[in-house]
Write a protein that holds these residues in place. Structure first.
Motif, PDB file in Angstrom:
ATOM      1  N   ALA A 189      10.952  -9.640 -14.117  1.00 21.81           N
ATOM      2  CA  ALA A 189       9.769 -10.338 -14.628  1.00 21.81           C
ATOM      3  C   ALA A 189       9.673 -11.741 -14.055  1.00 21.81           C
ATOM      4  O   ALA A 189       8.590 -12.189 -13.664  1.00 21.81           O
ATOM      5  N   ALA A 190      10.802 -12.442 -14.013  1.00 18.14           N
ATOM      6  CA  ALA A 190      10.800 -13.802 -13.460  1.00 18.14           C
ATOM      7  C   ALA A 190      10.410 -13.784 -11.984  1.00 18.14           C
ATOM      8  O   ALA A 190       9.601 -14.608 -11.526  1.00 18.14           O
ATOM      9  N   PHE A 191      10.981 -12.856 -11.258  1.00 17.50           N
ATOM     10  CA  PHE A 191      10.689 -12.767  -9.822  1.00 17.50           C
ATOM     11  C   PHE A 191       9.222 -12.397  -9.592  1.00 17.50           C
ATOM     12  O   PHE A 191       8.541 -12.995  -8.759  1.00 17.50           O
ATOM     13  N   GLY A 192       8.719 -11.393 -10.336  1.00 15.70           N
ATOM     14  CA  GLY A 192       7.336 -10.968 -10.158  1.00 15.70           C
ATOM     15  C   GLY A 192       6.346 -12.062 -10.494  1.00 15.70           C
ATOM     16  O   GLY A 192       5.358 -12.280  -9.773  1.00 15.70           O
ATOM     17  N   ALA A 193       6.597 -12.784 -11.597  1.00 17.72           N
ATOM     18  CA  ALA A 193       5.694 -13.887 -11.967  1.00 17.72           C
ATOM     19  C   ALA A 193       5.691 -14.974 -10.909  1.00 17.72           C
ATOM     20  O   ALA A 193       4.636 -15.532 -10.570  1.00 17.72           O
ATOM     21  N   ALA A 194       6.875 -15.283 -10.366  1.00 12.22           N
ATOM     22  CA  ALA A 194       6.969 -16.313  -9.327  1.00 12.22           C
ATOM     23  C   ALA A 194       6.221 -15.890  -8.059  1.00 12.22           C
ATOM     24  O   ALA A 194       5.556 -16.715  -7.412  1.00 12.22           O
ATOM     25  N   ILE A 195       6.329 -14.613  -7.715  1.00 13.15           N
ATOM     26  CA  ILE A 195       5.620 -14.107  -6.530  1.00 13.15           C
ATOM     27  C   ILE A 195       4.108 -14.259  -6.707  1.00 13.15           C
ATOM     28  O   ILE A 195       3.403 -14.721  -5.800  1.00 13.15           O
ATOM     29  N   ILE A 196       3.593 -13.884  -7.869  1.00 11.85           N
ATOM     30  CA  ILE A 196       2.145 -13.973  -8.109  1.00 11.85           C
ATOM     31  C   ILE A 196       1.688 -15.430  -8.039  1.00 11.85           C
ATOM     32  O   ILE A 196       0.672 -15.747  -7.402  1.00 11.85           O
ATOM     33  N   ILE A 197       2.444 -16.308  -8.663  1.00  8.24           N
ATOM     34  CA  ILE A 197       2.075 -17.729  -8.650  1.00  8.24           C
ATOM     35  C   ILE A 197       2.096 -18.286  -7.223  1.00  8.24           C
ATOM     36  O   ILE A 197       1.166 -18.972  -6.806  1.00  8.24           O
ATOM     37  N   ASN A 198       3.165 -17.974  -6.485  1.00 10.34           N
ATOM     38  CA  ASN A 198       3.296 -18.554  -5.148  1.00 10.34           C
ATOM     39  C   ASN A 198       2.256 -17.991  -4.183  1.00 10.34           C
ATOM     40  O   ASN A 198       1.739 -18.715  -3.324  1.00 10.34           O
ATOM     41  N   MET A 199       1.935 -16.704  -4.289  1.00  8.31           N
ATOM     42  CA  MET A 199       0.915 -16.122  -3.418  1.00  8.31           C
ATOM     43  C   MET A 199      -0.453 -16.716  -3.723  1.00  8.31           C
ATOM     44  O   MET A 199      -1.269 -16.932  -2.818  1.00  8.31           O
ATOM     45  N   PHE A 200      -0.709 -16.988  -4.992  1.00 11.25           N
ATOM     46  CA  PHE A 200      -1.971 -17.627  -5.374  1.00 11.25           C
ATOM     47  C   PHE A 200      -2.046 -19.048  -4.805  1.00 11.25           C
ATOM     48  O   PHE A 200      -3.041 -19.440  -4.197  1.00 11.25           O
ATOM     49  N   VAL A 201      -0.981 -19.814  -5.011  1.00 14.20           N
ATOM     50  CA  VAL A 201      -0.952 -21.182  -4.489  1.00 14.20           C
ATOM     51  C   VAL A 201      -1.014 -21.180  -2.964  1.00 14.20           C
ATOM     52  O   VAL A 201      -1.661 -22.040  -2.358  1.00 14.20           O
ATOM     53  N   ALA A 202      -0.361 -20.217  -2.335  1.00 10.68           N
ATOM     54  CA  ALA A 202      -0.379 -20.120  -0.871  1.00 10.68           C
ATOM     55  C   ALA A 202      -1.798 -19.920  -0.358  1.00 10.68           C
ATOM     56  O   ALA A 202      -2.209 -20.525   0.645  1.00 10.68           O
ATOM     57  N   ALA A 203      -2.552 -19.056  -1.031  1.00  6.47           N
ATOM     58  CA  ALA A 203      -3.933 -18.810  -0.619  1.00  6.47           C
ATOM     59  C   ALA A 203      -4.786 -20.060  -0.793  1.00  6.47           C
ATOM     60  O   ALA A 203      -5.593 -20.406   0.079  1.00  6.47           O
ATOM     61  N   VAL A 204      -4.599 -20.761  -1.908  1.00  7.09           N
ATOM     62  CA  VAL A 204      -5.368 -21.986  -2.150  1.00  7.09           C
ATOM     63  C   VAL A 204      -5.019 -23.057  -1.121  1.00  7.09           C
ATOM     64  O   VAL A 204      -5.888 -23.694  -0.525  1.00  7.09           O
ATOM     65  N   ALA A 205      -3.716 -23.252  -0.890  1.00  3.14           N
ATOM     66  CA  ALA A 205      -3.286 -24.279   0.070  1.00  3.14           C
ATOM     67  C   ALA A 205      -3.715 -23.919   1.481  1.00  3.14           C
ATOM     68  O   ALA A 205      -4.165 -24.792   2.248  1.00  3.14           O
TER      69      ALA A 205
END
Length: 473
Positions: A413-429
């Motif tokens: 769960a921790a890994f999956g949540a981090a992946i979703i957050i980072n992929m979202f931030v990556a797209a925005v950045a």
């Protein structure tokens, strides 16, 4: 170190089997290594007749490629066997570093004869690379008209329409008929450009008011006035940046366009063959800039290459240190759950790859004017959605894999949540950083990657370690 030489007898056998022109190039129009070896062997033997025979089988552009593959001694050996007309075209095709070397080796008189075969824009491009003393000698050896055209071209700024244009144009007054124009062009054939696509119709002040494509001119009756069949045109200011010129050519599908000085007077033309080179050059610069390097060419010096790359690596070192500070802040948690140290690079790596995808698309869209303030919100929103979807899919896939290896649902769960957050931030950045740099007047292709990488590393480490600390400890 000695080099292996090709067998001359084998050369003769090859020549009997197939034509040299067919042997020289492969199906992809690249030079065959076997043909290059034949040239090197002839140069080593000092076989002038053989060199002339081999070189005559090549187009000047292929000779330029050949020169790029040869060692300096072999290049000097073949220079005397190039006639000035071929040398002119070869010089305009050579890489910058090699051209400098060739220009130093050729006498001013031979260079002047070669430049006389080129259009003014290509000639100016070659003269610009000459040392000051040799430039003066070459210009002095040129006819007055050619010298004036080259000096005028060099007076314009680099990478502007004035430097890119050729001064030779075909113009006619608007009161002429088709027959008058054709008869005049035939009488003055020696003074016409070697290649042109349009006849520019000008007013008494020599300002272009329209253009007649050659295809239209040849189809029209002799008694038809040029003003009746002329088309509207896109004027190019003489000080316009060449990238802007390329954009206009691409947008309006132009084959040629008149170049005008501030008062509107016609001073030259730009043709599509020049624009192809500009598009290639600008695209290459953008690709290299995304990696934080410059093009030193096949023969660039080691120190030049180091100087172009080291500053960005140093900046990347600083941003990496800031990202690593997040790891240091969670040192105690990592010590308790060592598995976190194994998995956190994956979160940062996936985010970096996702950001690179978005960044590449955004930089390319900015360069081609497909992305601006008009559609920025829509574009960023779309990238955000793509980031969320990709993050969700990756979270599921990697979560299953982590459970099979470690058997811990909380870690998944921790890994999956981090992946979703980072992929979202990556797209925005990846979308916003180039836009912000463009708005600040900076080249987004040069510096975007460093900042975007920092954002994804920092976010990936912080999100994964922070969520893991809350869930696991």
């Amino acid at each position: 170190m000695s080099r292996e030489r090709a067998d001359p007898a084998a050369d003769i056998e090859i020549d009997r089997e197939e034509d040299l022109e067919d042997l020289a190039l492969g199906e992809d129009y690249a030079l065959n290594p076997q043909f290059v070896s034949m040239v090197v062997d002839a140069a080593d033997r000092g076989d002038s007749d053989r060199l002339r025979e081999l070189l005559s089988a090549l187009h000047p552009a292929d000779v330029a490629d050949l020169i790029g593959f040869l060692a300096a001694d072999d290049r000097k050996e073949i220079l005397p066997h190039l006639d000035p007309e071929a040398l002119a075209e070869i010089l305009s095709e050579l890489d910058y570093e090699i051209r400098e070397e060739i220009l130093e080796a050729v006498s001013p008189e031979v260079l002047a004869r070669a430049l006389g075969e080129l259009d003014s824009d290509d000639a100016a491009d070659v003269v610009e690379d000459l040392e000051v003393h040799k430039r003066a000698e070459v210009l002095a050896a040129l006819p007055e008209g050619d010298r004036a055209a080259i000096e005028s071209a060099l007076s314009y700024g680099e990478e502007t329409a004035g430097r890119l244009m050729q001064r030779e144009v075909v113009a006619a007054p608007q009161f002429w008929t088709v027959g008058q124009a054709i008869d005049h062009f035939r009488r003055e054939a020696d003074d016409l450009p070697e290649l042109f696509f349009d006849v520019y119709v000008v007013d008494p002040a020599y300002k272009p008011v329209g253009a007649v494509p050659i295809s239209t001119l040849l189809r029209a009756r002799r008694d038809v006035p040029l003003a009746q069949i002329m088309e509207s045109l896109s004027e190019i200011p003489v000080d316009m940046d060449q990238e802007e010129v390329a954009y206009i050519f691409d947008k309006y599908h132009l084959i040629s366009a008149p170049v005008v000085e501030p008062g509107g007077r016609l001073v030259g033309q730009i043709t599509v063959d020049d624009i192809v080179g500009v598009i290639h050059e600008e695209s290459r610069e953008d690709i290299l800039a995304l990696a934080g390097v410059s093009d030193s060419g096949r023969h660039g010096g080691v120190w030049d290459m180091v100087a172009s790359r080291l500053p960005w690596l140093l900046l990347n070192t600083l941003t990496a240190a800031l990202a690593v500070s997040v790891i240091q802040a969670f040192e105690a948690q990592i010590a308790q759950v060592v598995t976190l140290a194994v998995l956190m690079p994956i979160v940062a790596s996936l985010g970096g790859n996702g950001a690179t995808q978005t960044l590449t698309v955004a930089v390319r869209a900015l360069a081609s004017r497909e992305l601006s303030a008009v559609n920025a919100v829509r574009t960023v929103s779309r990238e955000m959605l793509v980031g969320l979807v990709n993050g969700g899919v990756l979270a599921v896939v990697t979560g299953v894999a982590i459970y099979l290896v470690f058997g811990d649902l909380r870690l998944c769960a921790a890994f999956g949540a981090a992946i979703i957050i980072n992929m979202f931030v990556a797209a925005v950045a990846g979308a916003l950083v180039p836009l912000a740099l463009e708005r600040m007047g900076r080249d987004p292709a040069v510096s975007s990657a460093v900042f975007v990488t920092f954002v994804t590393d920092f976010t990936g480490f912080f999100a994964f370690l922070g969520i893991a600390a809350l869930i696991l400890l």
